[in-house]
Design an enzyme around this catalytic site. Structure first.
Site, PDB file in Angstrom:
ATOM      1  N   THR A  89      -4.558  -8.185  10.874  1.00 19.35           N
ATOM      2  CA  THR A  89      -5.269  -7.417   9.749  1.00 19.35           C
ATOM      3  C   THR A  89      -6.764  -7.819   9.677  1.00 19.35           C
ATOM      4  O   THR A  89      -6.870  -9.073  10.094  1.00 19.35           O
ATOM      5  CB  THR A  89      -4.508  -7.799   8.310  1.00 19.35           C
ATOM      6  OG1 THR A  89      -5.527  -7.019   7.259  1.00 19.35           O
ATOM      7  CG2 THR A  89      -4.294  -9.100   8.016  1.00 19.35           C
ATOM      8  N   HIS A 132       0.714  -1.254  -0.061  1.00 15.22           N
ATOM      9  CA  HIS A 132       0.055  -0.182   0.078  1.00 15.22           C
ATOM     10  C   HIS A 132       1.045   1.314   0.109  1.00 15.22           C
ATOM     11  O   HIS A 132       0.169   2.362   0.346  1.00 15.22           O
ATOM     12  CB  HIS A 132      -0.757   0.088   1.356  1.00 15.22           C
ATOM     13  CG  HIS A 132      -2.278  -0.953   1.033  1.00 15.22           C
ATOM     14  ND1 HIS A 132      -2.765  -1.275   2.069  1.00 15.22           N
ATOM     15  CD2 HIS A 132      -2.467  -1.784  -0.018  1.00 15.22           C
ATOM     16  CE1 HIS A 132      -3.907  -2.234   1.726  1.00 15.22           C
ATOM     17  NE2 HIS A 132      -3.519  -2.337   0.434  1.00 15.22           N
TER      18      HIS A 132
END
Ligand code: OAD
Length: 234
Positions: A179, A111
Site C-alpha cells: 500500500t 473500502h
C-alpha cells in the site's frame, strides 16, 4: 503491553498484494487513477451526476475478478491466520475478493467489496456477481434503479473503523503490505499502535526516506509475505 496484546497481529493490505494476480494498482504506472479521474468514478457526486459511467467502471472491475486468481501472498496470510497462536485481524483496502477466496476469515474489507451491491432505498447489502444494470432489482426490497456498488467512495466513511482501531490499539505486530500509504484513515493506522509495537512495511519500493515503520522489507509481495510468514510461524 500484556501477553495477549503482544501476540495480536494486525495486517493491512493494499492494491500491491493483488498486483501479481494481474489486478492493476491505483497509483503505479498504468494504474487505475492514471486512466480515470477519481472525481469521475469514485465519489458520491460522480454517481449522482453519471451513474452509468460509475456503474460501468465497477462492472468492468467486477468482471475482471473472474479472470484472476489469488497469489502466494494471499495464501501465506491464510497459513499465518491458521497457524498463529494469538488473534489476527486482516484489514484490506482492496475491493477484490482474493483474500476471502483463499479462506482468510477474520477479514475486514474496509473500502467495501466489488461482489456486493447496496440498495439506496432499503440499505440492504447483497452478494452481487454480475453487472449492476438500471433494471437490476434489490433482492431485499425488489425496487429497480436503487443498487450501487458496495464500495467506499472518496468522502465516505470506511467500514468497521471501531473494530479496526480497537485491534490496532492492542496489537504487538502491525504489517502493511503493498500500500502506498496515501489514503487516510488506513495511512494513519501505523500511528495508532501502542508504543514499542513491531511494525513492518512490505513494498516493491520505498520512495520516502522517513518512514513511520520500524522495518521495511523491499520486494514483491509474493516473495516477502511467504518469507515473513515462515519467520513468524517458526
Ligand atoms: P496504490 O496504488 O496507492 O499503491 C500500491 C502500492 O503497492 C505501491 O506503493 C506499490 O509500490 C506497491 N506494489 C505494487 N506492486 C507490488 C508488489 N507486487 N508487491 C508489493 N508491493 C507492490 O494502492 P493502495 O495503497 O491500495 O481507495 O491505495 C489505497 C486506496 O486508494 C485504495 O483502496 C483505493 C484508492 O483510491 C478507494 O477506492 C476508496
Amino acid at each position: 503491553m500484556g501477553p495477549a496484546a503482544s501476540r495480536s497481529i494486525v495486517i493491512l493490505t493494499g492494491a500491491g498484494i493483488s498486483a501479481e494476480s494481474g489486478l492493476p494498482t491505483f497509483r503505479d504506472n498504468g494504474g487505475l487513477w492514471e486512466q480515470h479521474r477519481v472525481e469521475d468514478v469514485a465519489t458520491p457526486e460522480a454517481f449522482r451526476r453519471n451513474p452509468e459511467l460509475v456503474q460501468r467502471f465497477y462492472n468492468e472491475r467486477r468482471r475482471r475478478l473472474g479472470d484472476v486468481s489469488p497469489n502466494a501472498a494471499h495464501h501465506a496470510l491464510v497459513a499465518l491466520e491458521q497457524g498463529w497462536p494469538g488473534p489476527l485481524l486482516l484489514v484490506t483496502q482492496n475491493v477484490d475478493d482474493l483474500h476471502a477466496r483463499v479462506g482468510s476469515r477474520n477479514l475486514i474489507p474496509m473500502h467495501g467489496e466489488l461482489l456486493k451491491a447496496r440498495c439506496l432505498a432499503c440499505g440492504a447489502v447483497s452478494t452481487w456477481m454480475d453487472d449492476i444494470l438500471p433494471e437490476s432489482r434489490c433482492p431485499h426490497c425488489d425496487l429497480q434503479r436503487q443498487l450501487r456498488p458496495h464500495i467506499v467512495w472518496f468522502g465516505e466513511m470506511p467500514l468497521e473503523m471501531n473494530r479496526i482501531f480497537a485491534a490496532l490499539e492492542n496489537c504487538g505486530l502491525f504489517v502493511a503490505i503493498g500500500t502506498s500509504g496515501t489514503v487516510y484513515p488506513a495511512a494513519g493506522f501505523v500511528n495508532a499502535v501502542p508504543p514499542g509495537t513491531r511494525t513492518i512495511e512490505i513494498n516493491l519500493e520505498f520512495p520516502e526516506s522517513n518512514t513511520r515503520f520500524v522495518e521495511q522489507r523491499r520486494g514483491s509481495a509474493t516473495e516477502r509475505v511467504p518469507e515473513l510468514v515462515s519467520e513468524l510461524l517458526k
